[in-house]
Design an enzyme around this catalytic site. Sequence first.
Site, short mmCIF file in Angstrom:
data_model
loop_
_atom_site.label_atom_id
_atom_site.label_comp_id
_atom_site.label_asym_id
_atom_site.label_seq_id
_atom_site.Cartn_x
_atom_site.Cartn_y
_atom_site.Cartn_z
N TRP A 460 75.07 88.17 -48.23
CA TRP A 460 76.26 87.51 -47.67
C TRP A 460 76.68 88.10 -46.32
O TRP A 460 76.53 89.30 -46.08
CB TRP A 460 77.43 87.73 -48.62
N GLU A 461 77.27 87.25 -45.50
CA GLU A 461 77.94 87.67 -44.26
C GLU A 461 77.04 88.52 -43.36
O GLU A 461 77.49 89.44 -42.69
CB GLU A 461 79.24 88.44 -44.57
N GLY A 462 75.78 88.16 -43.32
CA GLY A 462 74.81 88.93 -42.53
C GLY A 462 74.12 89.93 -43.42
O GLY A 462 74.76 90.79 -44.01
#
Length: 630
Positions: A460-462
Amino acid sequence: MLDRNVYRVDLREFAFLLWEQFKVDERLLNNEFYADYTRETIEGFLFHARDFAYQHLGTCYQSADRDGCQLGEDGQVSLPSAFETAWDEFRAADWCRLGAPAEYDGMGAPYVVSQMVNEILMGANPAFMIYSGFCNPALYLIDKFGSDELKDNYCQKLASAEWSACLCMTEAEAGSDVGALRTKAIKQDNGSYRIEGEKIFISAGMHDLADNIAYIVLARPEGAPSGTAGLSCFVVPRFRLNEKGEPAESNGVHCVRLEEKMGLHGCATAHLEFGLQEPCYGYLLGDRENIGLFQLLNMMNLARIATGIYALGMASSAYLNAAEYASGRVQGADFRQAFNPRAAKVPIIQHVDVKRMLLEMKSKVEGCRALIVKLSFHQSMAMNIEFENAHDKDKKAPWREEHFKHQGIVNLLTPIVKAYTSDQAWRIAELAMQVYGGHGYIADHPLEQYARDIKILSIWEGTNFMQSADLMRDKLAMGRDSKLLKLFHNEVSAFLDEHRGNNVLHSELLTLERAVGTLVEAHALMGQWVKERKLEMIFGVSTRFLEMMAEVTISWLLLDGALIAQSAITASDVNDDEKAFYEGRILSAQFYIHNILPNVFSKYEIIKREDVSALESNSDTFMTRSQQYA
């Protein structure tokens, strides 16, 4: 059995960090902005959050996983049966308003307090909490960049969770490569934009819990440059608003698929179409195009911190469940009585290997929590300074140096919180399953679900590699002169100097000092690689360097806590329970420094070897198959 609460939390640990280690009452609550926040009110929020988690969220953690989400033929998404009632209770309890600013009818709680509350709620039922998870980040984004009309229409609705929000970036051909996005934005005569495109992997992307959903969509306006430089950010409502600002007709956002996932089954992970079946309109964030990534940076950082908090909440509960199980599970004799056939059976918590696993979990949970509280504390301080000096445009004003120190620590720790906490949460869940033995692998107990739900957080999120690349490139200047590393090094050095004469934890302090020196040396080596034009080698070891920095930081914070605990034990009025708590804090620090921190030295030895095997490999290394054996 599935409707029982499986969540566990220990609020004594929260109190220790707030009042004894970070002294939030002395250093933060003395600000006029927090006149309504006292130690008693904050502890009241924490106890209320615990009770809410035990009664309303933890009770449907397993059942929601079994129910999952379904997409009907009409495009409607149905969620786990318990979520509608839980949402009404969540909104009635005003949890979303806690961290929202007062001007939008929020409670304006200190950031560090709202994040501690979030750990409890997110840990109790992460799939459910995702539906409200982007409300406050989207609110702050719109408040900072949006027009007055956007603020009026969206911010108060998001603060109360009457409406929800989600971030829409990923596309089938554009995951980590954001510059490859194809979603189009076509400007209309009335200033709005017609949005056309598809987004995948959108968490909580379609549901009917809230009256409307504010999609924060990254798209490319017509005529904009290729790559990331041509991206703009748009607010796209699920339902168009009428003259009164109320949801009305459909805005052409359709869910065409729900992903079948390893975990978080209660969260609708949607494939969304914008404007492909009927017109869809969005509103540019700000007054100019092509600055979308810049605008989203703060929101993405908040999301990365939240990812670490999700991981910590579940990992902490997995550890506490394992400790509770080990206390009651009787199996085998004490090892000192192994050859005595008449020896009494003992709880497995008395077996040394189980204690080893529990101590690893305990030290990592406490260390990651201290890491997140440190970041959140500095974020609170930075926000206060910004607010107090909002009208001062002097770039050389004295307050800016203090602001840089707090914001610098936040920037430095954000990728570490996201990557290290999510990686270690996976390890903690695996260890908790091991403590349970075969019972940890079956669905009666929550451990296997914690493991499944945690795994996505490293992606997630990078991805966590992207966090390490961000740390090296944007925070630590690729091994060259780094203001943030100096800031960090100065803080740790000041701590070591202050406690240099301590005799009880002397060896731990010396090990930390050696580890800090090794970290700085590794950073300098990478700076030498830059001079030698070996830039690609840095990204071959950046994940290891992030882990090194995390291990040094957590050792520092755990040792700080251990020294506080040591002082508390010497006080004459400490009862047995408090003494046991403080002794546990000391053991956590000692275990982590003796068993985890030495990884810093071994990783540096690996880095110094300058191994190029990964650089020299190619697709043939992995994909070539002899016709005879293919």
